[in-house]
Design a protein around this motif. Structure first.
Motif, PDB file in Angstrom:
ATOM      1  N   GLY A 210       1.041   2.721 -13.346  1.00  0.00           N
ATOM      2  CA  GLY A 210       2.288   2.968 -12.630  1.00  0.00           C
ATOM      3  C   GLY A 210       2.518   1.936 -11.537  1.00  0.00           C
ATOM      4  O   GLY A 210       3.633   1.434 -11.356  1.00  0.00           O
ATOM      5  N   PHE A 211       1.475   1.616 -10.799  1.00  0.00           N
ATOM      6  CA  PHE A 211       1.614   0.619  -9.732  1.00  0.00           C
ATOM      7  C   PHE A 211       1.986  -0.744 -10.300  1.00  0.00           C
ATOM      8  O   PHE A 211       2.860  -1.436  -9.773  1.00  0.00           O
ATOM      9  N   LYS A 218      10.744  -5.721 -10.787  1.00  0.00           N
ATOM     10  CA  LYS A 218      11.842  -6.630 -10.397  1.00  0.00           C
ATOM     11  C   LYS A 218      11.892  -7.877 -11.265  1.00  0.00           C
ATOM     12  O   LYS A 218      12.927  -8.516 -11.414  1.00  0.00           O
ATOM     13  N   VAL A 262       2.824 -10.082  -5.557  1.00  0.00           N
ATOM     14  CA  VAL A 262       3.853  -9.232  -4.969  1.00  0.00           C
ATOM     15  C   VAL A 262       4.478  -9.898  -3.735  1.00  0.00           C
ATOM     16  O   VAL A 262       5.642  -9.655  -3.409  1.00  0.00           O
TER      17      VAL A 262
ATOM     18  N   LEU B 246       0.511  -3.727  -0.317  1.00  0.00           N
ATOM     19  CA  LEU B 246       1.475  -4.504  -1.099  1.00  0.00           C
ATOM     20  C   LEU B 246       2.640  -5.054  -0.281  1.00  0.00           C
ATOM     21  O   LEU B 246       3.018  -6.204  -0.445  1.00  0.00           O
ATOM     22  N   LEU B 293       1.470   5.090   1.551  1.00  0.00           N
ATOM     23  CA  LEU B 293       2.525   4.566   0.676  1.00  0.00           C
ATOM     24  C   LEU B 293       3.918   4.590   1.322  1.00  0.00           C
ATOM     25  O   LEU B 293       4.901   4.279   0.653  1.00  0.00           O
ATOM     26  N   LEU B 296       6.198   1.581   0.922  1.00  0.00           N
ATOM     27  CA  LEU B 296       6.225   0.983  -0.415  1.00  0.00           C
ATOM     28  C   LEU B 296       7.629   0.649  -0.892  1.00  0.00           C
ATOM     29  O   LEU B 296       7.808  -0.120  -1.828  1.00  0.00           O
ATOM     30  N   HIS B 298       9.605  -1.270   0.304  1.00  0.00           N
ATOM     31  CA  HIS B 298       9.871  -2.698   0.476  1.00  0.00           C
ATOM     32  C   HIS B 298       9.712  -3.472  -0.819  1.00  0.00           C
ATOM     33  O   HIS B 298      10.356  -4.502  -1.016  1.00  0.00           O
ATOM     34  N   ILE B 299       8.828  -3.014  -1.733  1.00  0.00           N
ATOM     35  CA  ILE B 299       8.617  -3.813  -2.937  1.00  0.00           C
ATOM     36  C   ILE B 299       9.770  -3.663  -3.925  1.00  0.00           C
ATOM     37  O   ILE B 299       9.891  -4.447  -4.857  1.00  0.00           O
ATOM     38  N   GLU B 300      10.596  -2.636  -3.705  1.00  0.00           N
ATOM     39  CA  GLU B 300      11.757  -2.493  -4.586  1.00  0.00           C
ATOM     40  C   GLU B 300      12.934  -3.314  -4.072  1.00  0.00           C
ATOM     41  O   GLU B 300      13.815  -3.716  -4.833  1.00  0.00           O
ATOM     42  N   LEU B 301      12.945  -3.541  -2.755  1.00  0.00           N
ATOM     43  CA  LEU B 301      14.067  -4.240  -2.148  1.00  0.00           C
ATOM     44  C   LEU B 301      13.820  -5.743  -2.132  1.00  0.00           C
ATOM     45  O   LEU B 301      12.683  -6.190  -2.239  1.00  0.00           O
ATOM     46  N   GLU B 302      14.872  -6.496  -1.984  1.00  0.00           N
ATOM     47  CA  GLU B 302      14.740  -7.944  -1.894  1.00  0.00           C
ATOM     48  C   GLU B 302      14.042  -8.297  -0.583  1.00  0.00           C
ATOM     49  O   GLU B 302      14.139  -7.580   0.410  1.00  0.00           O
ATOM     50  N   ASN B 303      13.350  -9.433  -0.591  1.00  0.00           N
ATOM     51  CA  ASN B 303      12.586  -9.857   0.584  1.00  0.00           C
ATOM     52  C   ASN B 303      13.454 -10.020   1.830  1.00  0.00           C
ATOM     53  O   ASN B 303      13.003  -9.773   2.941  1.00  0.00           O
ATOM     54  N   VAL B 319       9.840   4.578  -5.793  1.00  0.00           N
ATOM     55  CA  VAL B 319       8.689   3.805  -6.281  1.00  0.00           C
ATOM     56  C   VAL B 319       7.499   4.730  -6.534  1.00  0.00           C
ATOM     57  O   VAL B 319       6.839   4.640  -7.568  1.00  0.00           O
ATOM     58  N   GLN B 322       7.925   6.666  -9.611  1.00  0.00           N
ATOM     59  CA  GLN B 322       7.770   5.801 -10.779  1.00  0.00           C
ATOM     60  C   GLN B 322       6.283   5.563 -11.079  1.00  0.00           C
ATOM     61  O   GLN B 322       5.883   5.439 -12.220  1.00  0.00           O
ATOM     62  N   VAL B 323       5.485   5.516 -10.027  1.00  0.00           N
ATOM     63  CA  VAL B 323       4.052   5.234 -10.210  1.00  0.00           C
ATOM     64  C   VAL B 323       3.368   6.369 -10.966  1.00  0.00           C
ATOM     65  O   VAL B 323       2.646   6.147 -11.924  1.00  0.00           O
TER      66      VAL B 323
END
Lengths: 426, 410
Positions: A210-211, A218, A262, B246, B293, B296, B298-303, B319, B322-323
């Motif tokens: 999942g991770f 993306k 990442v 992450l 978490l 977390l 942030h990893i879905e959003l643009e930098n 997120v 989803q994991v």
């Protein structure tokens, strides 16, 4: 015949023996994919002692319903074989015990009788494994001696364990059958814990997958890359007969090998043209970052080198540390080769996927310098065995954002002028 | 409310244990007894297996030697012998394990606990003077029911309770709950140890010293299973903690939106606050996971995105879902921690854990130097404003007070 008669078994004794064996077999636990632990062996030895060999032989019928229930194919053949080999093994061990105790005029639990129990247990196990090795070697290309030899470690562990438990169970039974409940506690706890471990193992698998999926979400071009590298690395490790636990670690480490990406901007990872030195320097940090992220996961420690070194080369011209082949273990070399193979056989932002044949040819060309030749050949065998196909498709043209992806090589992306040392990036 | 005086508590427990052990002589010990050679063999066996710990998820580790010592107690060994046995075993185990955290008071505590357990066996025999004898005259099994029950209760309840009390770290609130959770946490290892000790006592008249390796086989089999479960559980938690990195910055790497180590620090602090407010162990686990978490998203959003707290938390919840579907309670906490107004203040299921994480996150990000009075006051005001839950804020302050006394002067 021969002055010896086979003992009779009362109906009650027969039913109890069959039920006991059936329960013991039903309560077996899977310790790992290829090892299952059953208490039936212990119950059989206890039956030798307290009820006689005939009861033990009859008791092996208890295996029948369990085998039928669990068999996924050829249940008839499996039932006949498992019951037959159990009965023959039980007869060998049981009648040896009866004959020797008669001969020596000793009774359980004297020291001599306990010694004879040990001999009987060993005989039972040897006959059992002999028969199993025979049928396995007949149905596989492995010779009998090699098959039997591979089972010896399991037998060495199983015989003392079964013997100790059986002696204790027999002693308790002779005092009072209810005392067996005390022995049942640690056994049931062991079973419960192993079953809980199986469930947690599945949950952990889901967590890690999942991770990785979330991290790769993306990036359209590398989605699924880690998953494929993990699967193919496991197949290659099987080809190279890597031990089970190491294969398992390799699978997880391969799944997480690119987690350090990442932090690398997506615009650099998916840049369609050549990378500048600064951009390449950013990408080169991802093995170190990945190692830093994963370093506190204790069980991954033996395989963390995969994350650290998966872009290194045998000739020391890799990155980020530039170490040579001597510092690259077999599992690192496996993932290095598989990573490059998957990179070549999947469409990226800068070039389309190569065919499997072209990718293997490229790996062979670089074998000895960048990749381990043995690993490359094992990879070729694994790919052929499972019919591995390149990943070329996208859900729709919209995902390509209207761009044409060139059919050039990855080399041109890194070094259009021909001076860069990395031949096959991934 | 003042914290528990840990040294005083340990002193009281030590005196009580010593008194209990003295009762063994007052009550003339047990009907059975062990000879000197036998006791030496038991001592050697205890020392050999001392390094073998039975670890279990959510439970305190127990050494396999407890089973050997318990067998000796049931068979009638005196407090002096069993305490010495426990002490020697502990020293040998410490040397082999090379544990830098071991202290001499742990050795004393261990010996006193065993001393007390022996006295408890004598009390048990006096209260319940029933004896069980086996059917087979050749075997001559003999078991004092009272002593066995007393030793069993001591191992199942007393041992985890005393370990839990020793680890309260001054936490006075919800002490009984923590002790109970420690007892429940050993619900697998405890009965296995007890059953093994009883088995050993039953077969000892026949097998003699061979009892020791034989009786340990089922215990070690259980240990294999529990060890696998423990390792798997720890891997699960460590992986979640690793994933907290992450979205963070790395020293020599690309800039990330989250300060380095933020997730782990918030997790540590959130755990203490969750224990302080009395959340049950299962919920504390969810809080810690959510704390790791919570960034977390942030990893879905643009930098280069600049999301609001609510948007970030919502992304984080997506997120986490989803994991793994099994992290649903954690996802709910993560997405709520950025939108505390969306749940009622009396919601303890999701709202309270979310407020704990929000408070700890604020403190880690904006409370750099608690030694400065003006900064402390500013941080407290910010906490009350952002979190809006005085229970959580006061629990957080109590935790900080115990950790470094920085708030004690205010």
């Amino acid at each position: 015949m021969l002055g010896y008669s086979i003992g009779r078994v009362s109906l009650v004794a027969a039913v109890v023996s069959i039920l006991a064996i059936a329960l013991a077999e039903a309560f077996s636990v899977t310790i790992r994919d290829d090892i299952q632990v059953s208490l039936a062996n212990i119950v059989l030895v206890v039956l030798f002692i307290v009820a006689g060999p005939a009861a033990a032989v009859v008791g092996t019928l208890g295996v029948v319903p369990v085998v039928i229930f669990r068999a996924t194919d050829r249940w008839g053949l499996r039932t006949v074989f498992n019951t037959g080999q159990g009965a023959v093994s039980a007869a060998a061990g049981g009648y040896l015990y009866a004959a020797l105790t008669d001969l020596a005029q000793v009774e359980f639990p004297s020291a001599a009788a306990i010694g004879i129990v040990g001999l009987a247990t060993l005989t039972y196990s040897l006959v059992n494994y002999f028969l199993v090795a025979g049928v396995v070697s007949v149905s596989s290309p492995d010779p009998f001696l090699a098959t039997f030899g591979s089972m010896v470690p399991a037998m060495v562990m199983q015989v003392p364990t079964a013997l100790g438990l059986a002696i204790m169970a027999a002693l308790l039974y002779l005092q009072s059958p209810w005392l067996l409940l005390a022995l049942a506690v640690p056994v049931l706890v062991a079973r419960y814990a192993l079953r809980a471990f199986e469930r947690l193992d599945t949950s952990y698998d889901e967590l890690v997958h999942g991770f990785v999926t979330a991290i790769e979400h993306k990036d359209l071009y590398t989605r699924g890359h880690s998953e494929r590298v993990s699967k193919l690395s496991t197949l290659v490790a099987e080809e190279l007969r890597v031990p089970y636990e190491q294969r398992r670690l390799t699978a997880y480490a391969a799944l997480l090998h690119d987690v350090g990406k990442v932090g690398v901007p997506l615009c650099i990872i998916n840049k369609p043209g050549p990378l500048t030195d600064e951009e390449f320097a950013e990408i080169k940090k991802h093995p170190t970052i990945g190692e830093e992220i994963l370093q506190d996961i204790d069980f991954l420690a033996p395989a963390i080198a995969i994350v650290r070194f998966h872009h290194e080369r045998l000739d020391g011209k890799g990155y980020p540390y530039g170490v040579d082949g001597e510092q690259l273990s077999q599992i690192v070399r496996i993932v290095t080769a598989v990573d490059a193979f998957d990179a070549m056989t999947s469409t990226r932002s800068y070039r389309r996927a190569l065919s499997v044949e072209a990718a293997l040819a490229e790996l062979r060309r670089c074998a000895g310098r960048q990749f381990d030749p043995t690993v490359v050949e094992a990879l070729a065998s694994a790919v052929e065995r499972v019919g591995w196909q390149p990943t070329t498709d996208f859900a729709s043209e919209m995902h390509l954002h209207g761009r044409q992806i060139p059919i050039g090589t990855a080399q041109e992306r890194l070094d259009p002028g021909g001076g860069n040392t990395a031949e096959i990036p991934s | 409310m003042k914290a528990v005086n840990a040294p005083l508590l340990r002193g009281v427990l030590t005196l009580a244990g010593l008194g209990l052990g003295v009762l063994w002589w007052q009550l003339d010990g047990l009907d059975q007894g062990l000879g000197l050679t036998e006791m030496l063999i038991f001592a050697v066996a205890a020392a050999i297996v001392e390094p073998l710990l039975i670890r279990q998820p959510r439970g305190l580790p127990i050494s396999v030697s407890v089973a050997v010592i318990a067998t000796a107690i049931i068979l009638g060994a005196s407090p002096v012998v069993t305490a010495a046995m426990a002490g020697v075993a502990w020293i040998v185990g410490s040397v082999i394990r090379k544990d830098p955290n071991l202290k001499s008071q742990d050795l004393l505590g261990r010996m006193v606990a065993v001393w007390a357990l022996t006295g408890l066996a004598a009390v048990g025999q006096t209260v319940m003077p029933y004896v069980w004898r086996g059917n087979d005259p050749q075997v001559a099994s003999f078991l004092s029911i009272g002593a066995t029950v007393a030793v069993s209760v001591g191992i199942l309840v007393g041992l985890p309770a005393s370990q839990a009390l020793a680890e309260t770290q001054g936490r006075r609130r919800h002490l009984l709950k923590r002790v109970w959770e420690a007892v429940v946490g050993t619900r697998l290892a405890g009965p296995t140890i007890v059953a093994t000790a009883v088995l050993g006592a039953l077969v000892y008249p026949v097998l003699g010293v061979w009892t020791l390796p034989t009786m340990l086989i089922p215990l070690l089999a259980a240990r294999v299973g529990l060890q696998r479960l423990f390792v798997s559980d720890r891997a699960y938690e460590q992986t979640i903690r690793a994933m907290s990195r992450l979205p963070e910055r790395f020293d020599d790497g690309p800039v990330g939106p989250v300060p380095r180590g933020h997730g782990v620090r918030v997790g540590q602090l959130a755990r203490e606050v969750a224990l302080e407010v009395g959340l049950p162990a299962r919920r504390v686990t969810d809080v810690v996971r959510a704390a790791h978490l919570h960034e977390l998203g942030h990893i879905e959003l643009e930098n280069d995105a600049d999301p609001t707290a609510k948007q970030l938390a919502a992304a984080g919840g997506r997120v986490v879902r989803q994991v793994s579907s099994q992290l649903e309670p954690v996802a709910a906490i993560v997405e709520t921690h950025g939108d505390l107004q969306s749940v009622p203040i009396d919601d303890d299921e999701v709202g309270l854990p979310a407020r704990i994480i929000a408070a700890c996150c604020v403190l880690d990000r904006y409370g750099p130097d608690l030694g400065e009075r003006s900064q402390r006051e500013e941080t407290v005001v910010r906490l009350v404003r952002d979190v809006g839950d005085l229970t959580v804020v006061s629990a957080l302050l109590r935790v900080l007070d115990r950790q470094d006394g920085a708030w004690a002067a205010t």
